[in-house]
Design a protein around this motif. Structure first.
Motif, mmCIF file in Angstrom:
data_model
loop_
_atom_site.group_PDB
_atom_site.id
_atom_site.type_symbol
_atom_site.label_atom_id
_atom_site.label_comp_id
_atom_site.label_asym_id
_atom_site.label_seq_id
_atom_site.Cartn_x
_atom_site.Cartn_y
_atom_site.Cartn_z
ATOM 1 N N VAL A 58 7.481 -6.394 -7.773
ATOM 2 C CA VAL A 58 6.248 -5.786 -7.720
ATOM 3 C C VAL A 58 6.097 -5.307 -5.923
ATOM 4 O O VAL A 58 6.040 -6.363 -5.157
ATOM 5 N N GLU A 59 5.997 -4.014 -5.819
ATOM 6 C CA GLU A 59 5.939 -3.544 -4.510
ATOM 7 C C GLU A 59 4.548 -3.495 -3.930
ATOM 8 O O GLU A 59 3.668 -3.190 -4.937
ATOM 9 N N SER A 60 4.231 -3.479 -2.702
ATOM 10 C CA SER A 60 2.769 -3.224 -2.281
ATOM 11 C C SER A 60 3.115 -2.546 -0.691
ATOM 12 O O SER A 60 4.116 -3.033 -0.296
ATOM 13 N N GLY A 61 2.030 -2.142 -0.181
ATOM 14 C CA GLY A 61 2.125 -1.850 1.242
ATOM 15 C C GLY A 61 2.159 -0.182 1.423
ATOM 16 O O GLY A 61 2.231 0.050 2.705
ATOM 17 N N GLY A 62 2.502 0.654 0.521
ATOM 18 C CA GLY A 62 2.848 2.080 0.636
ATOM 19 C C GLY A 62 1.268 2.687 1.206
ATOM 20 O O GLY A 62 0.214 1.995 1.303
ATOM 21 N N GLY A 63 1.279 4.016 1.502
ATOM 22 C CA GLY A 63 0.133 4.725 2.055
ATOM 23 C C GLY A 63 0.552 6.087 2.666
ATOM 24 O O GLY A 63 1.638 6.413 2.887
ATOM 25 N N SER A 71 3.264 3.167 11.793
ATOM 26 C CA SER A 71 4.031 1.989 11.236
ATOM 27 C C SER A 71 3.549 1.683 9.776
ATOM 28 O O SER A 71 2.331 1.654 9.603
ATOM 29 N N LEU A 72 4.292 1.064 8.813
ATOM 30 C CA LEU A 72 3.799 0.395 7.727
ATOM 31 C C LEU A 72 4.948 -0.577 7.319
ATOM 32 O O LEU A 72 5.924 -0.774 7.744
ATOM 33 N N ARG A 73 4.154 -1.666 6.538
ATOM 34 C CA ARG A 73 5.013 -2.889 6.096
ATOM 35 C C ARG A 73 4.873 -2.587 4.565
ATOM 36 O O ARG A 73 3.878 -2.986 3.829
ATOM 37 N N LEU A 74 6.217 -2.734 3.937
ATOM 38 C CA LEU A 74 6.095 -2.923 2.501
ATOM 39 C C LEU A 74 6.404 -4.127 2.103
ATOM 40 O O LEU A 74 7.364 -4.946 2.728
ATOM 41 N N ASP A 133 10.474 10.413 6.514
ATOM 42 C CA ASP A 133 10.604 9.316 5.520
ATOM 43 C C ASP A 133 9.736 9.221 4.447
ATOM 44 O O ASP A 133 9.695 8.422 3.863
ATOM 45 N N THR A 134 9.070 10.272 4.160
ATOM 46 C CA THR A 134 8.222 10.486 3.196
ATOM 47 C C THR A 134 8.865 10.343 1.785
ATOM 48 O O THR A 134 9.946 11.339 1.745
ATOM 49 N N ALA A 135 8.661 9.351 0.900
ATOM 50 C CA ALA A 135 9.312 9.188 -0.260
ATOM 51 C C ALA A 135 8.471 8.184 -0.929
ATOM 52 O O ALA A 135 7.786 7.451 -0.528
ATOM 53 N N VAL A 136 9.037 7.888 -2.517
ATOM 54 C CA VAL A 136 8.737 6.724 -3.136
ATOM 55 C C VAL A 136 9.833 5.624 -2.606
ATOM 56 O O VAL A 136 10.879 6.134 -2.933
ATOM 57 N N TYR A 137 9.024 4.555 -2.362
ATOM 58 C CA TYR A 137 10.084 3.452 -1.800
ATOM 59 C C TYR A 137 10.200 2.643 -3.087
ATOM 60 O O TYR A 137 8.972 2.055 -3.594
ATOM 61 N N GLN A 185 4.331 4.792 -2.877
ATOM 62 C CA GLN A 185 4.323 6.220 -2.060
ATOM 63 C C GLN A 185 4.169 5.717 -0.640
ATOM 64 O O GLN A 185 3.281 5.207 -0.253
ATOM 65 N N VAL A 186 5.111 6.358 -0.003
ATOM 66 C CA VAL A 186 5.133 6.328 1.504
ATOM 67 C C VAL A 186 4.948 7.648 1.882
ATOM 68 O O VAL A 186 5.873 8.578 1.664
#
Length: 116
Positions: free
Chosen positions: A5-10, A17-20, A89-93, A111-112
């Motif tokens: 289960v991922e979290s942290g996109g936006g 910066s972002l942290r997934l 870097d925009t993409a679904v991670y 999604q990022v």
């Protein structure tokens, strides 16, 4: 099977910066490689970063020096710290796990979007 289960996109501005996070559960005893891929519409999945149980890391060239993969063994969670983000870097991670027996599991994706 490993559940992820991922979290942290936006949405973040260029240079931000972002942290997934990827929380894993299930058959973790045979997990060997954990990591992140990304996907944009019309293209295949691209490796971003991987980390194995011996803490050997691997990064895609375009993210070296900007992204860092790490894990918290106590929480069965791994992370992707993304700095100096660029529009490309925009993409679904997608969170990824490879286990002995050549078993591959994927998360649902987060999604990022990097845009001003």
């Amino acid at each position: 099977q490993v559940q992820l289960v991922e979290s942290g996109g936006g949405l973040v501005q260029p240079g931000g910066s972002l942290r997934l996070s990827c929380a894993a559960s299930g058959r973790l005893f045979s997990l060997y490689v954990m990591g992140w891929y990304r996907q944009v519409p019309g293209k295949g999945r691209e490796l971003v970063a991987t980390l194995n149980i011996n803490d050997v890391v691997n990064y895609e060239d375009s993210v070296k020096g900007r992204f860092t993969i790490s894990r918290d063994k106590t929480k069965d969670t791994w992370y992707l710290q993304m700095n100096s983000l660029k529009p490309e870097d925009t993409a679904v991670y997608l969170c990824y796990a490879w286990s002995y027996g050549n078993v591959v599991d994927w998360g649902q994706g987060t999604q990022v979007t990097v845009s001003s």
